[in-house]
Design a protein around this motif. Structure first.
Motif, PDB file in Angstrom:
ATOM      1  N   UNK A 102       0.831  -1.215   0.000  1.00 19.14           N
ATOM      2  CA  UNK A 102       0.000   0.000   0.000  1.00 19.14           C
ATOM      3  C   UNK A 102       0.860   1.258   0.000  1.00 19.14           C
ATOM      4  N   UNK A 103       0.228   2.354  -0.460  1.00 15.87           N
ATOM      5  CA  UNK A 103       0.762   3.707  -0.331  1.00 15.87           C
ATOM      6  C   UNK A 103      -0.275   4.557   0.373  1.00 15.87           C
ATOM      7  N   UNK A 104       0.124   5.274   1.433  1.00 14.78           N
ATOM      8  CA  UNK A 104      -0.782   6.170   2.161  1.00 14.78           C
ATOM      9  C   UNK A 104      -0.702   7.557   1.535  1.00 14.78           C
ATOM     10  N   UNK A 105      -1.880   8.132   1.188  1.00  8.63           N
ATOM     11  CA  UNK A 105      -1.932   9.370   0.411  1.00  8.63           C
ATOM     12  C   UNK A 105      -2.844  10.376   1.112  1.00  8.63           C
ATOM     13  N   UNK A 106      -2.449  11.648   1.057  1.00  9.44           N
ATOM     14  CA  UNK A 106      -3.322  12.713   1.553  1.00  9.44           C
ATOM     15  C   UNK A 106      -3.030  13.987   0.773  1.00  9.44           C
ATOM     16  N   UNK A 107      -4.019  14.902   0.775  1.00 12.94           N
ATOM     17  CA  UNK A 107      -3.825  16.166   0.084  1.00 12.94           C
ATOM     18  C   UNK A 107      -5.140  16.823  -0.260  1.00 12.94           C
ATOM     19  N   UNK A 108      -5.050  18.039  -0.766  1.00 12.60           N
ATOM     20  CA  UNK A 108      -6.235  18.820  -1.124  1.00 12.60           C
ATOM     21  C   UNK A 108      -6.477  18.747  -2.617  1.00 12.60           C
ATOM     22  N   UNK A 109      -7.743  18.893  -3.001  1.00  9.68           N
ATOM     23  CA  UNK A 109      -8.125  18.978  -4.416  1.00  9.68           C
ATOM     24  C   UNK A 109      -8.755  20.345  -4.638  1.00  9.68           C
ATOM     25  N   UNK A 110      -7.984  21.250  -5.233  1.00 10.65           N
ATOM     26  CA  UNK A 110      -8.501  22.589  -5.501  1.00 10.65           C
ATOM     27  C   UNK A 110      -8.592  22.881  -6.990  1.00 10.65           C
ATOM     28  N   UNK A 111      -7.915  22.060  -7.800  1.00  6.17           N
ATOM     29  CA  UNK A 111      -7.920  22.283  -9.243  1.00  6.17           C
ATOM     30  C   UNK A 111      -7.992  20.942  -9.948  1.00  6.17           C
ATOM     31  N   UNK A 112      -8.145  20.989 -11.260  1.00  3.68           N
ATOM     32  CA  UNK A 112      -8.200  19.756 -12.042  1.00  3.68           C
ATOM     33  C   UNK A 112      -6.845  19.093 -12.158  1.00  3.68           C
ATOM     34  N   UNK A 113      -5.739  19.794 -11.792  1.00 10.91           N
ATOM     35  CA  UNK A 113      -4.438  19.165 -11.760  1.00 10.91           C
ATOM     36  C   UNK A 113      -3.673  19.706 -10.564  1.00 10.91           C
ATOM     37  N   UNK A 114      -2.727  18.899 -10.067  1.00  6.44           N
ATOM     38  CA  UNK A 114      -1.969  19.276  -8.890  1.00  6.44           C
ATOM     39  C   UNK A 114      -1.250  18.072  -8.324  1.00  6.44           C
ATOM     40  N   UNK A 115      -0.998  18.084  -6.997  1.00  4.21           N
ATOM     41  CA  UNK A 115      -0.228  17.033  -6.355  1.00  4.21           C
ATOM     42  C   UNK A 115      -0.945  16.509  -5.114  1.00  4.21           C
ATOM     43  N   UNK A 125       6.503  -1.390  -0.357  1.00  2.49           N
ATOM     44  CA  UNK A 125       6.712   0.058  -0.358  1.00  2.49           C
ATOM     45  C   UNK A 125       6.815   0.594   1.069  1.00  2.49           C
ATOM     46  N   UNK A 126       7.473  -0.154   1.965  1.00  2.00           N
ATOM     47  CA  UNK A 126       7.573   0.250   3.368  1.00  2.00           C
ATOM     48  C   UNK A 126       8.232   1.618   3.499  1.00  2.00           C
ATOM     49  N   UNK A 127       7.671   2.456   4.388  1.00  2.00           N
ATOM     50  CA  UNK A 127       8.205   3.794   4.693  1.00  2.00           C
ATOM     51  C   UNK A 127       8.279   4.697   3.469  1.00  2.00           C
ATOM     52  N   UNK A 128       7.342   4.538   2.516  1.00  2.00           N
ATOM     53  CA  UNK A 128       7.378   5.346   1.290  1.00  2.00           C
ATOM     54  C   UNK A 128       7.117   6.815   1.586  1.00  2.00           C
ATOM     55  N   UNK A 129       7.758   7.676   0.795  1.00  2.00           N
ATOM     56  CA  UNK A 129       7.498   9.118   0.857  1.00  2.00           C
ATOM     57  C   UNK A 129       7.715   9.688  -0.535  1.00  2.00           C
ATOM     58  N   UNK A 130       6.841  10.618  -0.926  1.00  4.06           N
ATOM     59  CA  UNK A 130       6.951  11.193  -2.260  1.00  4.06           C
ATOM     60  C   UNK A 130       5.707  11.954  -2.636  1.00  4.06           C
ATOM     61  N   UNK A 131       5.451  12.084  -3.944  1.00  4.90           N
ATOM     62  CA  UNK A 131       4.300  12.843  -4.425  1.00  4.90           C
ATOM     63  C   UNK A 131       3.634  12.081  -5.570  1.00  4.90           C
ATOM     64  N   UNK A 132       2.343  12.367  -5.764  1.00 15.24           N
ATOM     65  CA  UNK A 132       1.587  11.881  -6.911  1.00 15.24           C
ATOM     66  C   UNK A 132       1.164  13.097  -7.728  1.00 15.24           C
ATOM     67  N   UNK A 133       1.644  13.173  -8.966  1.00 15.66           N
ATOM     68  CA  UNK A 133       1.203  14.228  -9.872  1.00 15.66           C
ATOM     69  C   UNK A 133      -0.098  13.768 -10.536  1.00 15.66           C
ATOM     70  N   UNK A 134      -1.115  14.611 -10.539  1.00 15.07           N
ATOM     71  CA  UNK A 134      -2.392  14.253 -11.160  1.00 15.07           C
ATOM     72  C   UNK A 134      -2.792  15.347 -12.152  1.00 15.07           C
TER      73      UNK A 134
END
Length: 367
Positions: A102-115, A125-134
Motif C-alpha cells: 500500500x501507499x498512504x496518500x493525503x492532500x487537497x483537491x482545488x484544481x483539475x491538476x496538482x499534487x 513500499x515500506x516507509x514510502x514518501x513522495x508525491x503523486x502528480x495528477x
C-alpha cells in the motif's frame, strides 16, 4: 509493466528504492452502475461544506477497454470550502508482484491538476514518501465522473534489496579443488496408472432471483433532468431525505446493497432555494419497509412545468411520515405496493425548481 519503473540503490542506508510509476488512470464514478464513491454525510449550505464521501476508486494501467486493474484507492474525501476538498486514502495494489502493498496518500483537491503527498507505505513500499502528480484526462458524459492521469514518484525501503558493502575487505582463502560428486544411479520405478480425479459435486439448481418491478412515474411527463437508479443494486431502503419548502425541491435515499453495505443515491432535484428550505430524513428500522407512496402535483408557473408539491410515506409498521411540502396544493396520487412486497428505490425527473415526477421500484420481501 512498462508503467512501473523501479530503481535500486545498493549503497543506500534507509531508502534503497526509487519508484517511478507512469500513466496510471484513476476512475472517479459519481453515479450509474459502476459508481465507486458514496455520500455518507450531507453537505450544509450553498457550498455543501462538511459533505463527506467514501471512495473505492479503481486505478488502471491504461485507458483502453482491455486496460488492467492495478490498484484501488480506498478512503474518503471531505468538503472543507467551496472548492477545497480534503483527501485521505490508501492505494492498495492488486498486481501479483506488489499485491497487498500500500501507499498512504493525503492532500487537497482545488484544481483539475496538482499534487497529492505520499506519507507512508507497507509491504514492498515500506516507509514510502513522495508525491503523486495528477491531471484531468477525461470528464465522463452526463456528469457521471472523471478520469485522472497519475504519475507516482517516491522513495521507499523495499525488502530483498542488497545491503551496503562491508567497510573492511575480506581476504579470500584458497580451497582445494574437489572432484565433482556423482549422483547415485536412478532406480527404476514401476509405471503407475494415472489417478482419476473424483467426480465434481453437482451444484443444486438455484431458484431465479426476483426482479424489481417499475411503478409510475406520477407527476409531469417532461423533465429538464431525469434521475435513474439501478434497482438490482438494492434489497431495501435504509432512509429517505426530503428537501422542501413550498414544493418538494429535492430527494435522496440510502439503501442496503446486495453486498450488505449501505449506499446513497444521487440527489433528485436540488438542495432547496434560500434559507427557508427544510430538510428532514426518515430513518427506517431493521424490520421496517415502505408500503405506500402518495403525494400531490400541479403546474408551476416559474418553471412552466409540473412540480411535485408534497410526498408522504407509509410503512408496514403502520407509521406515516409526512406529508413533506404543501399537501393542500394540486391533484393527489397514491400507490400501494402489492402484498408481500416493499419499495427498494425511486426514479423520476426534476426541473430547476423542484422534483417534477416520481416513481418507485418494488421487490418481493423474500428477495
Amino acid at each position: 509493466m512498462d508503467n512501473f519503473k523501479i530503481t535500486s540503490y545498493a549503497n543506500a542506508l534507509v531508502e534503497n528504492t526509487k519508484l517511478d510509476f507512469q500513466s496510471l488512470y484513476l476512475h472517479r464514478i459519481r453515479s450509474g452502475d459502476k459508481k465507486n464513491q458514496y455520500v455518507v454525510i450531507d453537505g450544509v449550505g450553498a457550498t455543501d461544506i462538511c459533505l463527506t464521501t467514501i471512495n473505492d476508486w479503481a486505478i488502471y494501467d491504461g485507458v483502453a477497454a482491455h486496460a488492467k486493474l492495478v490498484a484501488h484507492a480506498k478512503g474518503m474525501h471531505m468538503n472543507a470550502a467551496a472548492a477545497d476538498c480534503c483527501n485521505l486514502f490508501i492505494i492498495v495494489f492488486e498486481l501479483d508482484s506488489f499485491k497487498g502493498s500500500t501507499l498512504a496518500v493525503m492532500g487537497a483537491t482545488t484544481e483539475e491538476q496538482g499534487e497529492w503527498a505520499i506519507v507512508g507505505g507497507t509491504g514492498q513500499f515500506a516507509m514510502a514518501r513522495g508525491v503523486i502528480q495528477r491531471k484531468m484526462h477525461q470528464k465522463l458524459a452526463d456528469g457521471q465522473g472523471d478520469v485522472l492521469e497519475l504519475t507516482i514518484e517516491a522513495f521507499c525501503r523495499r525488502k530483498g534489496q542488497p545491503e551496503p558493502p562491508a567497510t573492511t575487505p575480506q581476504t579470500p582463502t584458497t580451497q582445494p579443488i574437489q572432484p565433482p560428486v556423482q549422483p547415485p544411479p536412478a532406480t527404476t520405478q514401476p509405471i503407475q496408472p494415472p489417478v482419476q480425479p473424483p467426480p465434481a459435486p453437482t451444484k443444486p439448481i438455484q431458484p431465479p432471483t426476483p426482479t424489481p418491478i417499475k411503478n409510475g412515474p406520477w407527476g409531469g411527463t417532461t423533465s429538464d433532468k431525469l434521475h435513474h437508479f439501478n434497482p438490482n443494486m438494492s434489497v431495501g431502503l435504509k432512509s429517505v431525505t426530503f428537501i422542501y419548502y413550498h414544493a418538494v425541491n429535492g430527494l435522496r435515499f440510502n439503501y442496503t446493497g446486495k453486498d450488505g453495505y449501505e449506499n446513497s443515491s444521487e440527489l433528485f432535484g436540488n438542495n432547496g432555494h434560500g434559507p427557508d428550505a427544510k430538510r428532514q430524513t426518515v430513518h427506517l428500522g431493521p424490520r421496517e419497509f415502505v408500503t405506500e407512496l402518495s403525494g400531490t402535483h400541479q403546474h408551476e408557473r416559474r418553471s412552466n412545468n409540473i412540480a411535485i408539491y408534497s410526498l408522504k410515506l407509509v410503512t408496514n409498521l403502520g407509521k406515516t411520515h409526512g406529508p413533506f411540502g404543501s399537501a393542500n396544493i394540486g391533484a393527489a396520487f397514491r400507490f400501494s405496493v402489492p402484498p408481500n412486497s416493499k419499495i427498494v428505490g425511486f426514479f423520476g425527473g426534476s426541473t430547476g425548481y423542484a422534483v417534477n415526477s416520481i416513481g418507485a421500484y418494488t421487490l418481493e420481501n423474500s428477495a
